[in-house]
Design an enzyme around this catalytic site. Structure first.
Site, PDB file in Angstrom:
ATOM      1  N   ARG A  28       0.835  -1.204   0.000  1.00 19.59           N
ATOM      2  CA  ARG A  28       0.000   0.000   0.000  1.00 19.59           C
ATOM      3  C   ARG A  28       0.872   1.257   0.000  1.00 19.59           C
ATOM      4  NH1 ARG A  28      -5.093  -1.779   0.362  1.00 19.59           N
ATOM      5  NH2 ARG A  28      -5.269  -3.845   1.317  1.00 19.59           N
ATOM      6  N   ASP A  29       0.464   2.233  -0.817  1.00 15.34           N
ATOM      7  CA  ASP A  29       1.184   3.507  -0.871  1.00 15.34           C
ATOM      8  C   ASP A  29       1.083   4.201   0.487  1.00 15.34           C
ATOM      9  OD1 ASP A  29       2.052   5.526  -3.470  1.00 15.34           O
ATOM     10  OD2 ASP A  29       1.700   6.455  -1.509  1.00 15.34           O
ATOM     11  N   ASN A  86       4.471   6.476 -13.677  1.00 17.05           N
ATOM     12  CA  ASN A  86       5.146   7.748 -13.901  1.00 17.05           C
ATOM     13  C   ASN A  86       6.586   7.459 -14.311  1.00 17.05           C
ATOM     14  OD1 ASN A  86       2.878   9.313 -13.106  1.00 17.05           O
ATOM     15  ND2 ASN A  86       3.402   9.005 -10.954  1.00 17.05           N
ATOM     16  N   GLU A  94       9.034   9.935  -8.622  1.00 12.92           N
ATOM     17  CA  GLU A  94       9.773  10.354  -7.422  1.00 12.92           C
ATOM     18  C   GLU A  94      10.733   9.281  -6.924  1.00 12.92           C
ATOM     19  OE1 GLU A  94       6.726  11.344  -4.633  1.00 12.92           O
ATOM     20  OE2 GLU A  94       6.158  13.187  -5.687  1.00 12.92           O
ATOM     21  N   VAL A  95      10.381   8.030  -7.124  1.00 17.80           N
ATOM     22  CA  VAL A  95      11.228   6.930  -6.650  1.00 17.80           C
ATOM     23  C   VAL A  95      11.777   6.199  -7.871  1.00 17.80           C
ATOM     24  CG1 VAL A  95      11.331   4.801  -5.308  1.00 17.80           C
ATOM     25  CG2 VAL A  95       9.848   6.689  -4.548  1.00 17.80           C
ATOM     26  N   HIS A  99       7.528   1.334 -10.732  1.00 18.95           N
ATOM     27  CA  HIS A  99       6.358   0.959  -9.943  1.00 18.95           C
ATOM     28  C   HIS A  99       5.093   1.294 -10.701  1.00 18.95           C
ATOM     29  CE1 HIS A  99       7.852   4.921  -8.718  1.00 18.95           C
ATOM     30  NE2 HIS A  99       6.589   5.289  -8.508  1.00 18.95           N
TER      31      HIS A  99
HETATM   32  P1  AMP Z   1       5.973   8.245  -8.097  1.00 16.28           P
HETATM   33  O1  AMP Z   1       5.695   9.719  -7.957  1.00 16.28           O
HETATM   34  O2  AMP Z   1       5.242   7.627  -9.281  1.00 16.28           O
HETATM   35  O3  AMP Z   1       7.451   7.959  -8.135  1.00 16.28           O
HETATM   36  O4  AMP Z   1       5.343   7.543  -6.836  1.00 16.28           O
HETATM   37  C1  AMP Z   1       6.072   7.229  -5.694  1.00 16.28           C
HETATM   38  C2  AMP Z   1       5.080   6.784  -4.674  1.00 16.28           C
HETATM   39  O5  AMP Z   1       5.757   6.080  -3.654  1.00 16.28           O
HETATM   40  C3  AMP Z   1       4.303   7.917  -4.001  1.00 16.28           C
HETATM   41  O6  AMP Z   1       2.912   7.747  -4.216  1.00 16.28           O
HETATM   42  C4  AMP Z   1       4.679   7.779  -2.519  1.00 16.28           C
HETATM   43  O7  AMP Z   1       3.605   8.082  -1.662  1.00 16.28           O
HETATM   44  C5  AMP Z   1       5.090   6.316  -2.452  1.00 16.28           C
HETATM   45  N1  AMP Z   1       6.008   5.955  -1.364  1.00 16.28           N
HETATM   46  C6  AMP Z   1       7.178   6.557  -1.068  1.00 16.28           C
HETATM   47  N2  AMP Z   1       7.769   5.945  -0.029  1.00 16.28           N
HETATM   48  C7  AMP Z   1       6.955   4.913   0.332  1.00 16.28           C
HETATM   49  C8  AMP Z   1       7.011   3.906   1.324  1.00 16.28           C
HETATM   50  N3  AMP Z   1       8.049   3.826   2.188  1.00 16.28           N
HETATM   51  N4  AMP Z   1       5.993   3.021   1.403  1.00 16.28           N
HETATM   52  C9  AMP Z   1       4.952   3.096   0.545  1.00 16.28           C
HETATM   53  N5  AMP Z   1       4.850   4.019  -0.433  1.00 16.28           N
HETATM   54  C10 AMP Z   1       5.833   4.928  -0.533  1.00 16.28           C
END
Ligand code: AMP
Length: 115
Positions: A28-29, A86, A94-95, A99
């Site tokens: 879960r996000d 994304n 962001e990560v 995903h």
């Molecule tokens: P993106 O902007 O597509 O890279 O999405 C990254 C997502 O990762 C965001 O929706 C964040 O809320 C989620 N996220 C970041 N760190 C964590 C974590 N430790 N556990 C779960 N979700 C995370």
């Protein structure tokens, strides 16, 4: 340095994991944008969709099939849902660990804000 998602896959940091197999993990996000907001990630680090190659066909396909199964398990399959990847800076990634977002549980509105 492993990504934060690699550390979740490895069980090194806590997450609400809803599915895991030999290729992908779903959890879960932490900052949900909808009643159901789950991330499906490859267990092996692939930085972004732009880095996928033919060698990744199995894992890329598994991500989609697992999304469908989780949507059914979450009870959002009948009403529908949205899958988002994304990619890099303009995509808002962001990560840097590929995903797939699975979002649902309410009407999600237009696909993109326009301006
Ligand atoms: P993106 O902007 O597509 O890279 O999405 C990254 C997502 O990762 C965001 O929706 C964040 O809320 C989620 N996220 C970041 N760190 C964590 C974590 N430790 N556990 C779960 N979700 C995370």
């Amino acid at each position: 340095m492993p990504t934060i998602f690699s550390r979740i896959v490895a069980g090194e940091i806590p997450a609400d994991i809803v599915y895991q197999d030999e290729l992908v993990t779903a959890f879960r996000d932490i900052n949900p944008k909808a009643p159901t907001h789950i991330l499906i990630v490859p267990n092996r680090e692939i930085p972004s969709a732009a880095d996928l190659t033919e060698a990744d066909e199995q894992v890329a396909g598994r991500m989609l099939i697992v999304a469908r199964k989780i949507a059914e398990a979450e009870g959002i399959a009948d009403d529908g849902y949205r899958l988002i990847i994304n990619c890099k800076e303009h995509g808002g990634q962001e990560v840097d660990h590929l995903h797939l977002h699975l979002l649902g549980g309410r009407p999600l509105g237009p696909m993109l804000l326009t301006r």
